[in-house]
Design a protein around this motif. Structure first.
Motif: not given
Length: 387
Positions: A39-40, A43-44, A47, A125-127
């Motif tokens: 997920v990280a 998301d990175r 973004q 999760d994640g922006r």
């Protein structure tokens, strides 16, 4: 020969048949195996606007299992394929790998377009996902649906827009063929594809009018993003669109198909529709001047009854038995199916679909026999993996 790729969203469920928020945990396992993206990481990349990795031939490379909006989901993506045999092998492989990753955390994956049993969706999760939930309220909070997206290569945006203008009237038939979401929040909705109804809550979802030029297409996308209503171009959820990343047309109207072979038939039909539309454009055949409102109604009707009732015949604009409209689609694309060598497999697959019904038919049959919606999920897990 035009290449084709498929993306599928899958539900993560526990042994009792309840969707569970273990998708991110399964993806951590897949990432350690070199098969997935955490997920990280996902998301990175979103973004930062990073371009996906490609191989030496420009085809997508890297992880094939990625997060989706809800933790009860995993998305898979095939490699770029030239044949339906390759599509089938890829789908079986990545469904299996997603299931293996889920099994390490006590779960399975099921190709269900909605959850038959009541479930409280848990946002990933994640922006970007947090922004979506904040911006779209209950629409983003409630939605837990799984679709199938088919990408087919095009030469450039000019050909791609010509294709979009000509395939739009046939897309509701694809919704009917893949209908696999009759249940929502523990009850029968009366729809074969309730996912298609839920999906159209998004402000940018649905059919379009004829574009005619790439400039008109891109101007609409720019104007939509400029409203500040959709977060970015990735949230332009047209029924079919130009990919922002690859030289493809992306068809997005379908439920995730319960059975692999039904997804393969879908991929063959989409490729044939794209090729047929491109040939018509090259021959100077104008795009059908059917208003978007009529295409939307045809899509609603396809989601309502699937293959068990009438569909809107794109040739007449009038209702006709689903089998008759499916046969009309086959005749419309038959030269393209023949030229790609897909005709025998697609025609046989459609005959089988019309005989036994889509995933919605199986779900309702199991529910009727058992009275247990969790049993529907367990049957779907088996069908997802060919059992």
């Amino acid at each position: 020969m035009r290449t084709v790729g498929v993306e599928e969203e899958l539900l993560v469920v526990d042994p009792a048949g309840v969707p569970v928020p273990l998708g991110p945990d399964a993806l951590e396992v897949a990432a350690r195996r070199g098969e997935g993206e955490t997920v990280a990481e996902h998301d990175r990349a979103e973004q930062s606007g990073e371009e996906p990795d490609t191989d030496a031939g420009g085809a997508p490379a890297g992880p094939r299992l990625v997060p989706e909006l809800k933790q009860q989901q995993i998305e898979l993506g095939t490699r770029v394929c030239s044949t339906l045999h390759e599509v089938a092998a890829e789908l079986r492989h990545w469904r299996s790998r997603a299931d293996a990753a889920a099994a390490t955390v006590g779960a399975r994956v099921a190709a269900l377009a909605s959850s038959p049993v009541p479930v409280e969706p848990v946002p990933t999760d994640g922006r970007r996902y947090e922004q979506m939930v904040d911006a779209f309220g209950l629409t983003a909070a409630e939605v837990l649906t799984c679709g199938c997206h088919v990408h087919v290569s095009v030469a450039d945006d000019e050909e791609g827009v010509a294709v979009l203008d000509r395939i739009r009237v046939w897309l509701p038939v694809l919704t009917a063929l893949t209908a696999n979401s009759p249940f929502w929040a523990g009850q029968d909705t009366g729809y074969a594809s309730f996912r298609s109804q839920v999906w159209n809550r998004w402000p940018s979802a649905g059919p379009n009018d004829v574009f005619r030029t790439p400039a008109a297409y891109h101007r609409l996308v720019t104007d939509l993003v400029a409203t500040g209503t959709v977060l970015d171009e990735g949230m332009v959820y047209f029924d079919a669109r130009l990919s922002a990343t690859w030289p493809t047309v992306e068809v997005r109207v379908s439920d995730v198909a319960l059975r692999v072979e039904d997804a393969v038939v879908l991929a063959g039909l989409v490729r044939a529709l794209v090729e047929t539309a491109a040939r018509e454009w090259q021959a100077g055949v104008p795009a059908p001047e059917v208003r978007a409102e009529l295409v939307r109604v045809a899509g609603w009707r396809a989601g309502r009854s699937g293959l068990t009732g009438d569909l809107v015949d794109p040739r007449t604009g009038h209702p006709a038995p689903a089998a008759q409209v499916v046969r009309a689609l086959v005749e419309h694309v038959r030269p393209a199916l023949t030229d790609t060598g897909d005709a025998e497999r697609v025609v046989a697959g459609l005959a089988e679909l019309l005989r036994r019904g889509s995933g919605a038919t199986l779900q309702r049959a199991v529910a009727g026999e058992t009275g247990d919606l969790a049993a529907v999920v367990r049957a779907a897990v088996a069908a997802t993996h060919g059992d």
